[in-house]
Design an enzyme around this catalytic site. Structure first.
Site, PDB file in Angstrom:
ATOM      1  N   ARG A 191      -7.143 -15.111   1.709  1.00 25.27           N
ATOM      2  CA  ARG A 191      -6.639 -13.837   1.171  1.00 25.27           C
ATOM      3  C   ARG A 191      -6.318 -12.808   2.255  1.00 25.27           C
ATOM      4  O   ARG A 191      -6.573 -11.617   2.092  1.00 25.27           O
ATOM      5  CB  ARG A 191      -7.637 -13.229   0.168  1.00 25.27           C
ATOM      6  CG  ARG A 191      -7.912 -14.080  -1.031  1.00 25.27           C
ATOM      7  CD  ARG A 191      -6.666 -14.339  -1.881  1.00 25.27           C
ATOM      8  NE  ARG A 191      -6.994 -15.302  -2.907  1.00 25.27           N
ATOM      9  CZ  ARG A 191      -6.846 -16.623  -2.743  1.00 25.27           C
ATOM     10  NH1 ARG A 191      -6.319 -17.105  -1.627  1.00 25.27           N
ATOM     11  NH2 ARG A 191      -7.177 -17.448  -3.700  1.00 25.27           N
ATOM     12  N   SER A 240      -8.873 -11.151  -9.298  1.00 30.71           N
ATOM     13  CA  SER A 240     -10.239 -11.214  -8.772  1.00 30.71           C
ATOM     14  C   SER A 240     -10.558  -9.937  -8.004  1.00 30.71           C
ATOM     15  O   SER A 240      -9.811  -9.548  -7.105  1.00 30.71           O
ATOM     16  CB  SER A 240     -10.391 -12.401  -7.830  1.00 30.71           C
ATOM     17  OG  SER A 240     -10.221 -13.585  -8.554  1.00 30.71           O
ATOM     18  N   GLU A 341     -11.575  -8.290  -2.875  1.00 33.97           N
ATOM     19  CA  GLU A 341     -10.254  -8.907  -2.686  1.00 33.97           C
ATOM     20  C   GLU A 341      -9.190  -7.865  -3.032  1.00 33.97           C
ATOM     21  O   GLU A 341      -8.178  -7.737  -2.346  1.00 33.97           O
ATOM     22  CB  GLU A 341     -10.124 -10.131  -3.601  1.00 33.97           C
ATOM     23  CG  GLU A 341      -8.775 -10.812  -3.468  1.00 33.97           C
ATOM     24  CD  GLU A 341      -8.719 -12.150  -4.188  1.00 33.97           C
ATOM     25  OE1 GLU A 341      -9.742 -12.868  -4.234  1.00 33.97           O
ATOM     26  OE2 GLU A 341      -7.642 -12.475  -4.706  1.00 33.97           O
TER      27      GLU A 341
HETATM   28  C1  FAD Z   1      -4.254 -11.796 -13.679  1.00 32.59           C
HETATM   29  C2  FAD Z   1      -4.210 -11.956 -12.185  1.00 32.59           C
HETATM   30  C3  FAD Z   1      -4.435 -13.194 -11.613  1.00 32.59           C
HETATM   31  C4  FAD Z   1      -4.389 -13.350 -10.223  1.00 32.59           C
HETATM   32  N1  FAD Z   1      -4.616 -14.584  -9.700  1.00 32.59           N
HETATM   33  C5  FAD Z   1      -4.562 -14.745  -8.369  1.00 32.59           C
HETATM   34  C6  FAD Z   1      -4.793 -16.037  -7.797  1.00 32.59           C
HETATM   35  O1  FAD Z   1      -5.041 -17.018  -8.481  1.00 32.59           O
HETATM   36  N2  FAD Z   1      -4.727 -16.154  -6.446  1.00 32.59           N
HETATM   37  C7  FAD Z   1      -4.441 -15.087  -5.645  1.00 32.59           C
HETATM   38  O2  FAD Z   1      -4.381 -15.262  -4.428  1.00 32.59           O
HETATM   39  N3  FAD Z   1      -4.228 -13.848  -6.162  1.00 32.59           N
HETATM   40  C8  FAD Z   1      -4.282 -13.656  -7.490  1.00 32.59           C
HETATM   41  N4  FAD Z   1      -4.071 -12.417  -8.024  1.00 32.59           N
HETATM   42  C9  FAD Z   1      -3.867 -11.260  -7.114  1.00 32.59           C
HETATM   43  C10 FAD Z   1      -2.406 -10.789  -6.934  1.00 32.59           C
HETATM   44  O3  FAD Z   1      -1.603 -11.150  -7.982  1.00 32.59           O
HETATM   45  C11 FAD Z   1      -1.834 -11.293  -5.660  1.00 32.59           C
HETATM   46  O4  FAD Z   1      -2.556 -10.876  -4.552  1.00 32.59           O
HETATM   47  C12 FAD Z   1      -0.362 -10.851  -5.510  1.00 32.59           C
HETATM   48  O5  FAD Z   1       0.198 -11.791  -4.668  1.00 32.59           O
HETATM   49  C13 FAD Z   1      -0.142  -9.439  -4.982  1.00 32.59           C
HETATM   50  O6  FAD Z   1       1.248  -9.145  -5.086  1.00 32.59           O
HETATM   51  P1  FAD Z   1       1.775  -7.672  -5.377  1.00 32.59           P
HETATM   52  O7  FAD Z   1       3.243  -7.691  -5.189  1.00 32.59           O
HETATM   53  O8  FAD Z   1       1.311  -7.185  -6.687  1.00 32.59           O
HETATM   54  O9  FAD Z   1       1.083  -6.883  -4.192  1.00 32.59           O
HETATM   55  P2  FAD Z   1       0.391  -5.435  -4.245  1.00 32.59           P
HETATM   56  O10 FAD Z   1      -0.766  -5.461  -5.178  1.00 32.59           O
HETATM   57  O11 FAD Z   1       1.415  -4.390  -4.468  1.00 32.59           O
HETATM   58  O12 FAD Z   1      -0.149  -5.320  -2.747  1.00 32.59           O
HETATM   59  C14 FAD Z   1      -1.205  -6.140  -2.316  1.00 32.59           C
HETATM   60  C15 FAD Z   1      -1.313  -5.996  -0.788  1.00 32.59           C
HETATM   61  O13 FAD Z   1      -0.151  -6.531  -0.188  1.00 32.59           O
HETATM   62  C16 FAD Z   1       0.525  -5.552   0.607  1.00 32.59           C
HETATM   63  N5  FAD Z   1       1.961  -5.770   0.401  1.00 32.59           N
HETATM   64  C17 FAD Z   1       2.616  -5.857  -0.779  1.00 32.59           C
HETATM   65  N6  FAD Z   1       3.910  -6.124  -0.580  1.00 32.59           N
HETATM   66  C18 FAD Z   1       4.085  -6.193   0.755  1.00 32.59           C
HETATM   67  C19 FAD Z   1       5.213  -6.429   1.582  1.00 32.59           C
HETATM   68  N7  FAD Z   1       6.439  -6.648   1.088  1.00 32.59           N
HETATM   69  N8  FAD Z   1       5.030  -6.422   2.924  1.00 32.59           N
HETATM   70  C20 FAD Z   1       3.801  -6.201   3.472  1.00 32.59           C
HETATM   71  N9  FAD Z   1       2.701  -5.967   2.729  1.00 32.59           N
HETATM   72  C21 FAD Z   1       2.850  -5.964   1.386  1.00 32.59           C
HETATM   73  C22 FAD Z   1       0.041  -4.210   0.087  1.00 32.59           C
HETATM   74  O14 FAD Z   1       0.081  -3.225   1.100  1.00 32.59           O
HETATM   75  C23 FAD Z   1      -1.390  -4.547  -0.327  1.00 32.59           C
HETATM   76  O15 FAD Z   1      -2.243  -4.491   0.792  1.00 32.59           O
HETATM   77  C24 FAD Z   1      -4.112 -12.239  -9.401  1.00 32.59           C
HETATM   78  C25 FAD Z   1      -3.885 -10.983  -9.981  1.00 32.59           C
HETATM   79  C26 FAD Z   1      -3.931 -10.836 -11.357  1.00 32.59           C
HETATM   80  C27 FAD Z   1      -3.671  -9.482 -11.952  1.00 32.59           C
END
Ligand code: FAD
Length: 349
Positions: A191, A240, A341
């Site tokens: 992560r 998570s 996380e």
């Molecule tokens: C129901 C549910 C299930 C999930 N299951 C999983 C799973 O199985 N495995 C898993 O790993 N995660 C899981 N996640 C967590 C999450 O979905 C992931 O971490 C997702 O990839 C984050 O993407 P986001 O665009 O929403 O990022 P954000 O939440 O907007 O940002 C997350 C982080 O990434 C950074 N970031 C975002 N975009 C960029 C970019 N373009 N460049 C640089 N930094 C950036 C942000 O600054 C922040 O630190 C889950 C979440 C939910 C709600």
């Protein structure tokens, strides 16, 4: 998250505009002031951002980062906010919302490679690849959020991590440059991905493998069904909350309690024999009797104890309080220091 923010583009110089706002306006980059971040986070909490820019192109992303750096503003790069807990006081600085996509840039397939903009949703990328019989990311189907967010977090599931398939990423840097880096040049782990400080992922290319579209889609559907069965998707949540804990020999843990709560497989002996042990965060939280615990409108989910849900009207402070409570109780009970996380950012009141 679904609603696109309305850009109140400020076209005139005027009193009250910060130097950064003036500069963005001069560069014709639409900027919002005071945009509530609750509208852009999966938990539906978070106060206003001083400034919010939704860049329309990769070049605009880089120009915005340069302007922010030169004006000394703090930047939060956001994807679709599915893994963020933003404080009720909001964010003092500039939010760069990359996760709602660029104007003209989607998924492009060529051979077994797949190029995508960072704002594309991960599930869209996987669906497009599967339609063309390209395999490698389908285990991640159902993880919400953008490709950029998935890369920043090194999203993973069912034994597959997204970085295992990265050919290259293109980064927008605070120097105003766009730079392409090979996947192998970016260190990553559980992560986390060690992206250059202050950078934003704007594009990536994945190296996939030929497969049968029906089989790929079948696997993706199975993963999605499994998630729906286990996760409290009926409520706003952030996935998570805590990372699973990796115990290594010599760790000062309460093994007696671990064995009595989690089973024989979690003894000191098992740890020494295996070289390391993964302690699932949900089991630790549950073993402390915290499943279903509520604070304000926030609750530790009754369906999955490593999820927290917004039952309605929750504040970021409620989630922060539950996180603190769970960390304290797990430490007092097992000697385990859980790390979040979910990324906490902004001002917590
Ligand atoms: C129901 C549910 C299930 C999930 N299951 C999983 C799973 O199985 N495995 C898993 O790993 N995660 C899981 N996640 C967590 C999450 O979905 C992931 O971490 C997702 O990839 C984050 O993407 P986001 O665009 O929403 O990022 P954000 O939440 O907007 O940002 C997350 C982080 O990434 C950074 N970031 C975002 N975009 C960029 C970019 N373009 N460049 C640089 N930094 C950036 C942000 O600054 C922040 O630190 C889950 C979440 C939910 C709600």
């Amino acid at each position: 998250m679904g609603d696109r923010p309305r850009h109140r583009q400020q076209t005139r110089r005027g009193e009250g505009l910060s130097p950064l706002t003036e500069r963005l306006v001069e560069e014709a980059i639409p900027v919002l002031t005071g945009e509530p971040l609750a509208a852009h986070t999966g938990l539906r909490v978070g106060g206003p951002a001083d400034l919010l820019v939704r860049p329309r192109t990769a070049a605009e992303t880089a120009r915005t980062l340069l302007s922010a750096a030169e004006e000394g503003a703090t930047v939060l790069v956001m994807g679709r906010g599915t893994n963020l807990l933003v404080g009720d006081g909001g964010f003092r600085g500039l939010v760069l919302l990359v996760g709602e996509g660029f104007e003209e840039d989607g998924v492009r397939l060529h051979g077994t490679s797949c190029t995508t903009a960072a704002g594309v949703r991960l599930h869209e990328l996987i669906e497009r690849a599967a339609d063309s019989g390209l395999s490698g990311l389908e285990e991640l189907y159902g993880i919400p959020g953008s490709v950029g967010g998935a890369l920043a977090m090194n999203a993973g599931a069912y034994g597959v991590e997204i970085w295992s398939r990265v050919e290259w990423v293109e980064l927008a840097l605070p120097s105003g440059e766009l730079r392409r880096c090979r996947g192998s040049d970016i260190a990553h782990g559980y992560r986390r991905a060690d992206l250059p400080a202050g950078s934003a992922v704007v594009r990536a290319e994945f190296c996939l493998a030929d497969g049968d579209p029906r089989e790929i889609k079948g696997r993706a559907r199975e993963r999605l069904a499994d998630r729906k069965a286990k996760h409290p998707l009926e409520f706003p949540n952030c996935g998570s909350v805590f990372k699973n804990f990796c115990a290594v020999p010599g760790a000062d843990l309460d093994y007696e309690r671990l064995v009595s709560a989690l089973g024989e497989g979690y003894s000191r002996r098992a740890l020494e024999m295996n070289g390391s042990l993964t302690l699932p965060a949900w089991r630790l939280v549950d073993a402390c009797g915290l499943t279903g615990e509520k604070l304000g409108g926030a609750q530790i989910s009754t369906k999955h104890s490593n999820f927290m849900v917004n039952l309605g009207g929750a504040r970021a402070a409620d989630f922060a309080g539950l996180i603190e409570l769970a960390r304290r109780r797990v430490f007092e009970t097992f000697g385990v220091r859980l790390e979040t996380e979910v990324r906490l950012t902004g001002e917590f009141l």
